[in-house]
Design an enzyme around this catalytic site. Structure first.
Site, PDB file in Angstrom:
ATOM      1  CG  HIS A  13      98.455 -23.249  25.828  1.00 51.44           C
ATOM      2  ND1 HIS A  13      97.310 -23.173  25.079  1.00 51.44           N
ATOM      3  CD2 HIS A  13      98.054 -23.632  27.068  1.00 51.44           C
ATOM      4  CE1 HIS A  13      96.261 -23.492  25.835  1.00 51.44           C
ATOM      5  NE2 HIS A  13      96.697 -23.779  27.044  1.00 51.44           N
ATOM      6  CG  ASP A  60      96.165 -22.946  21.978  1.00 53.65           C
ATOM      7  OD1 ASP A  60      96.226 -22.139  22.923  1.00 53.65           O
ATOM      8  OD2 ASP A  60      97.107 -23.671  21.660  1.00 53.65           O
ATOM      9  CG  HIS A  61      93.363 -19.903  26.810  1.00 49.49           C
ATOM     10  ND1 HIS A  61      93.809 -21.142  27.191  1.00 49.49           N
ATOM     11  CD2 HIS A  61      93.956 -19.029  27.653  1.00 49.49           C
ATOM     12  CE1 HIS A  61      94.630 -21.018  28.218  1.00 49.49           C
ATOM     13  NE2 HIS A  61      94.745 -19.743  28.522  1.00 49.49           N
TER      14      HIS A  61
HETATM   15  C1  BG6 Z   1      95.258 -24.280  30.352  1.00 48.59           C
HETATM   16  C2  BG6 Z   1      95.887 -25.425  31.095  1.00 48.59           C
HETATM   17  O1  BG6 Z   1      95.055 -24.614  29.007  1.00 48.59           O
HETATM   18  O2  BG6 Z   1      96.128 -23.154  30.426  1.00 48.59           O
HETATM   19  C3  BG6 Z   1      96.173 -25.038  32.543  1.00 48.59           C
HETATM   20  O3  BG6 Z   1      95.005 -26.535  31.065  1.00 48.59           O
HETATM   21  C4  BG6 Z   1      96.998 -23.775  32.605  1.00 48.59           C
HETATM   22  O4  BG6 Z   1      96.826 -26.097  33.228  1.00 48.59           O
HETATM   23  C5  BG6 Z   1      96.366 -22.687  31.746  1.00 48.59           C
HETATM   24  O5  BG6 Z   1      97.054 -23.363  33.950  1.00 48.59           O
HETATM   25  C6  BG6 Z   1      97.271 -21.491  31.644  1.00 48.59           C
HETATM   26  O6  BG6 Z   1      96.584 -20.459  30.999  1.00 48.59           O
HETATM   27  P1  BG6 Z   1      96.919 -18.944  31.305  1.00 48.59           P
HETATM   28  O7  BG6 Z   1      96.046 -18.188  30.367  1.00 48.59           O
HETATM   29  O8  BG6 Z   1      96.589 -18.718  32.751  1.00 48.59           O
HETATM   30  O9  BG6 Z   1      98.382 -18.775  31.040  1.00 48.59           O
END
Ligand code: BG6
Length: 504
Positions: free
Chosen positions: A248, A185-186
């Site tokens: 997230h 989960d980045h």
């Molecule tokens: C991803 C989603 O996990 O996270 C995307 O699949 C989203 O839809 C993205 O745009 C948002 O990540 P960040 O790091 O740009 O906030």
């Protein structure tokens, strides 16, 4: 996250080597880890995909990706020359057993050359329908036998619902031990998200206030200006609840609501987060009606450019019922949080791109100042800004300088930019390094993913059975549907937005 700096010889096999995620995130992260001295002396990156490419062509693609997407800018000639020696490509059909024999030979080759047994990281940056196929084929080819030396990285989405997440967990755990499985989960790798735990548990002044006695409500808002771009085929089968909330946003909520872990140990931290997910109140169909809002964007203008409605985006069903916005009022039913609402929202094509957590404290018990003095009165708030601004600000009342007594709100600010000169690493750098070091603190454990699915399932199924009749219900460049304003206004609050470059 880890403070251990030595990683062992490592072989990365990147499934989806020719894909977008590898280009934008994985390749630049590996290169930046190399620049910053985090890669082991002996490492090899083997990209794989269906396209036929030579090693040279793949290296050239990676160089282009770095030049376009790396936070450190264009690649340095000498550094790149050193880095590219470690890159290889193998065209493959992941359904074919031969593919895995080839990987086996490559792994053996490196081990013989390095005179060691390297760690092997299988990185699945592919469509989720391939996760089970690749995992099973790795097992059949006996490439996952060594429980200490092999790891698998699984990108999201982890399952499409609770049942599919359970199935995938079962399959993976029949092949790998949990300590070999790295579910990404980045958001957990983001510097500002990691800092929530540091802020809460490395400072003694927060804990006494961090509960229902002092906190009135919490808001977690992740808004994006981007639409679905080219990802319509994936997104139309997913929607904001699956794409952002289940993972997230619930993880951000866990960071705010978790109990202090006894130690900074992967399982201990993840246990405390699972406790939060389990304590969260499950929605009844009536709660879905009262405490959940969904939206879908219509067309509009963003930064001077006309943008299409969601239903007119490429690869999206023109009658789609998929939500591109979701907002909820959650409760965490435990001693610390009973009665404190957690308002959570996310949406695409919103007015601002920003991820912010706002914690509003209860009002003073008695106001001693005359009303004229307290015209711009506002309860204390702690604002944790995750992106694009990276800061923590405590909003307090102060006396405005002058001979009269006038109070206004001032911010006590910790701003990354003003405090640190070095650039924060990208989330993927942290996560890839942790995978090499074997630190799972920032990765989702199997039960954590399932607990998050369990929480969203009643909402998903209510929404699925009752199609929305008013989509699209917000225009591009807005703050989402009016019902989301009403959701929070009913309780006497409003969504917090942080001015970006002075603009709200
Ligand atoms: C991803 C989603 O996990 O996270 C995307 O699949 C989203 O839809 C993205 O745009 C948002 O990540 P960040 O790091 O740009 O906030």
């Amino acid at each position: 996250m880890s403070s251990n700096t030595t990683s062992e010889p490592t072989i990365f096999i990147i499934f989806g080597g020719t894909g977008d995620l590898n280009a934008r995130k994985i390749t630049p992260a590996l290169y930046n880890l190399f620049l910053d001295g985090w890669m082991p002396k002996q490492f090899s990156i083997i990209g794989t995909g269906r396209t036929q490419l030579t090693d040279e062509q793949f290296r050239k693609n990676m160089l282009d990706d770095i030049n376009q997407f790396s936070r450190s800018g264009k690649a340095d000639k000498e550094k790149w020359a050193e880095f590219e020696k470690n890159i290889y490509y193998q065209a493959s059909d992941v359904k074919d057993a031969e593919t895995y024999k080839e990987f086996g030979k490559k792994i053996d080759g490196h081990n013989a050359e390095w005179k060691t047994k390297a760690n092997v990281i299988y990185y699945l940056a592919v469509s989720p329908n391939l996760f089970p196929i690749i995992a099973s084929n790795l097992a059949k080819a006996k490439l996952a036998e060594d429980k200490l030396k092999t790891r698998i990285v699984i990108e999201k989405p982890f399952g499409h619902d609770l049942d599919t997440a359970k199935e995938l967990n079962q399959l993976l755990s029949s092949i790998f031990n949990e300590c070999q499985i790295y579910r990404i989960d980045h958001y957990l790798g983001k510097e500002t998200v990691q800092n929530i735990m540091a802020f809460r548990f490395a400072n003694s002044i927060m804990e006494p206030l961090w509960n229902r006695n002092y906190i009135e409500h919490v808001q977690i808002s992740v808004t994006e200006q981007l639409g679905v771009e080219e990802r319509g085929d994936y997104y139309d089968g997913s929607g904001a609840l699956r794409d952002m909330i289940q993972n997230h946003l619930l993880q951000l909520l866990c960071h705010v609501a978790m109990e202090p872990p006894v130690s900074f140990n992967a399982d201990e931290v993840r246990d405390r987060k699972v406790d939060v997910l389990k304590a969260m109140r499950k929605f009844t169909p009536e709660d879905v009606r009262m405490s959940a809002v969904r939206g879908q964007y219509g067309s509009g203008w963003m930064q001077g450019k006309e943008v299409p409605a969601y239903r007119d985006e490429p690869k999206v069903d023109p009658q789609s019922n998929t939500e591109t916005f979701a907002a909820f009022k959650f409760f965490v039913d435990n001693w610390r949080w009973q009665g404190v609402p957690f308002y959570v929202r996310t949406g695409k094509r919103m007015h601002q791109s920003s991820s912010v957590i706002s914690i509003q404290f209860r009002d003073v018990p008695h106001l001693i100042f005359p009303t004229e003095a307290a015209e711009s009165w506002q309860q204390n708030r702690l604002i944790i800004s995750i992106q694009p601004e990276m800061s923590i600000r405590l909003q307090v009342q102060a006396k405005r300088p002058g001979i009269d007594m006038v109070l206004n709100v001032v911010d006590m600010v910790f701003d990354y930019k003003g405090t640190y000169s070095q650039q924060a690493p990208e989330a993927y750098e942290t996560l890839i390094l942790d995978t090499m070091l074997g630190d799972q603190t920032l990765f989702m454990r199997g039960d954590q993913v399932e607990a998050a699915w369990e929480l969203v399932m009643p909402i998903l199924s209510t929404w699925q059975h009752k199609k929305s009749l008013n989509f699209p219900n917000y225009s591009a460049d807005s703050w989402g549907p009016e019902a989301a304003e009403a959701l929070i206004a009913r309780d006497g609050f409003n969504w917090f937005t942080l001015p970006v470059n002075g603009k709200k």
